[in-house]
Design a protein around this motif. Sequence first.
Motif, short mmCIF file in Angstrom:
data_model
loop_
_atom_site.label_atom_id
_atom_site.label_comp_id
_atom_site.label_asym_id
_atom_site.label_seq_id
_atom_site.Cartn_x
_atom_site.Cartn_y
_atom_site.Cartn_z
N GLU A 1 -55.83 18.98 -1.39
CA GLU A 1 -55.39 20.35 -1.08
C GLU A 1 -54.46 20.37 0.13
N THR A 2 -54.90 19.66 1.19
CA THR A 2 -54.13 19.75 2.45
C THR A 2 -52.80 19.01 2.33
N PHE A 3 -52.78 17.90 1.60
CA PHE A 3 -51.50 17.22 1.37
C PHE A 3 -50.57 18.12 0.54
N ALA B 1 -50.46 12.83 -2.98
CA ALA B 1 -51.53 11.89 -2.61
C ALA B 1 -52.34 11.58 -3.86
N ALA B 2 -53.06 10.46 -3.85
CA ALA B 2 -53.89 10.12 -5.02
C ALA B 2 -55.18 9.46 -4.55
N VAL B 3 -56.28 9.93 -5.09
CA VAL B 3 -57.58 9.31 -4.77
C VAL B 3 -57.71 8.08 -5.66
N GLY C 1 -43.89 6.83 -3.07
CA GLY C 1 -44.02 7.85 -2.02
C GLY C 1 -45.35 8.57 -2.02
N VAL C 2 -46.35 7.98 -2.73
CA VAL C 2 -47.67 8.62 -2.80
C VAL C 2 -48.53 8.10 -1.65
N VAL C 3 -49.38 8.97 -1.07
CA VAL C 3 -50.33 8.51 -0.05
C VAL C 3 -51.66 8.20 -0.75
#
Length: 427
Positions: free
Chosen positions: A103-105, A112-114, A152-154
């Motif tokens: 959410e915050t990203f 972002a990816a878990v 470019g994903v965190v």
Amino acid sequence: MRPSELRGILSYTSKFRDKTFVLGIDSEVIAHPNFRNLILDISVLRSLNIDIVVVHGASHQIKSLSAALRVAPSNTDGMGVTDEATLRLSILASNQIAHEFLETFSEADRRAAVTNAIIAHPSGIVSGTDQGWTGRVERVDAAYLQNLLAQGVVPVIPPLGFDGEGRTFRVNSDGVAQEVAEALKAAKLIYLANNNGVVGAGSLSAQFAVSEAADYIRKHRATLAADTVSKLEHSLTACRNGVHRAHLINGLQEEALLSEVFSNEGIGTMIYANEYEAIRRARKKDVRPIVRLIKNSVREEELIPRSEADLAAQIGDFYVFEIDRNIVGCVALRYYQSEPLTAELECLFVSGGHENQGIGRKLMKFVEDKARQTGVDNLLVLSTRTFNYFQQKGGFTDADLALLPPERRAKYEANQRNSKVLCKKLR
Ligand SMILES: CC(C)(COP(=O)(O)OP(=O)(O)OC[C@H]1O[C@@H](n2cnc3c(N)ncnc32)[C@H](O)[C@@H]1OP(=O)(O)O)[C@@H](O)C(=O)NCCC(=O)NCCS
């Protein structure tokens, strides 16, 4: 921020571009109002093309969930036995945290990816006790993380590991951050905790070489928080295994991350691997190279003349800065038996070929931290030609002759150099 500060930041951006930073973020930091600012700071690093991987803890959320669901966890810090109920709490807490990150990203307009990049096995039986669902990291799927970074994903990594049978294990987040930093050959491993890092003699201990940090842990283990010891130990391991720098900073403090990365001063504790460049205590065999190094400055009357015999007698006070095993700088720290406790920074020198790279400041900061750790009140420096440097780059201010301990005062009067006396109050 003043626009002129951008100039300072520029020197770091080229240094860190395309490098990887692994952030180990404690669960208390995620629950704190500063979390949104932290994500914005991460977003700033991303926009400078620094690759960021996040590893998070979950103990704070596990405690809250256990109270809400009335389930008593077998441990909350990921360091002991994990029973089935605690594993379920950990998975719930990690999912909740993952969602907060996503959410915050999104709010910061970042992808972002878990991930399930941690391959783990059971810790097994330790000292006769079955550790249950506590796992140990078998390996990190570095290729998978690098693919995400390339786009470019965190990547967001929970304190959970997975085995080939689809089972989940609880793993310690400090350890995961270290393993990930090593696997990705990260330039920095940065732990963001809910405290300031290592506080010695009432103030922050800013920099440790790996060997010093090991010594420090040995001596102070009993008085350090368990959480700080864990982070220091994992930092040491990471630095021994190829990570250049590890940092412990306060994630509850606004702008902590950016201040640590983009300023010479830093605001937390840094551990550095002494692979290519290092400050170390001088040894007997360094006497001759140091005399040769400072020769020109002595001629220019910047430094007090020192014979080989003088220097050999004082070698215990000296530190040298080495690059590829060559001594390129030196400094000495001399203590006086006086009340208030006084020490003098002496013989700061950086060879011509290595000037303006921050080495002088590192040496100056190094002895300042040493003096602080040993409880020094006043750090003095006496200078004929370089007082501007100490004032502008070191924060020293003009002081009165009366601050000199009697034995130093006698020497001052005898040598007739009329040096300016500067002082930095450390307490
Ligand atoms: C003074 C000395 C130690 C600086 O070392 P260094 O590694 O080049 O210093 P740093 O890289 O940390 O800092 C460089 C900055 O200091 C500035 N600086 C250098 N000498 C200075 C001086 N005498 N007065 C004011 N500023 C000075 C540089 O312009 C540069 O500024 P910037 O960062 O704003 O561009 C080095 O020049 C030296 O060895 N000088 C001769 C010996 C001496 O005088 N020692 C002190 C006697 S105790």
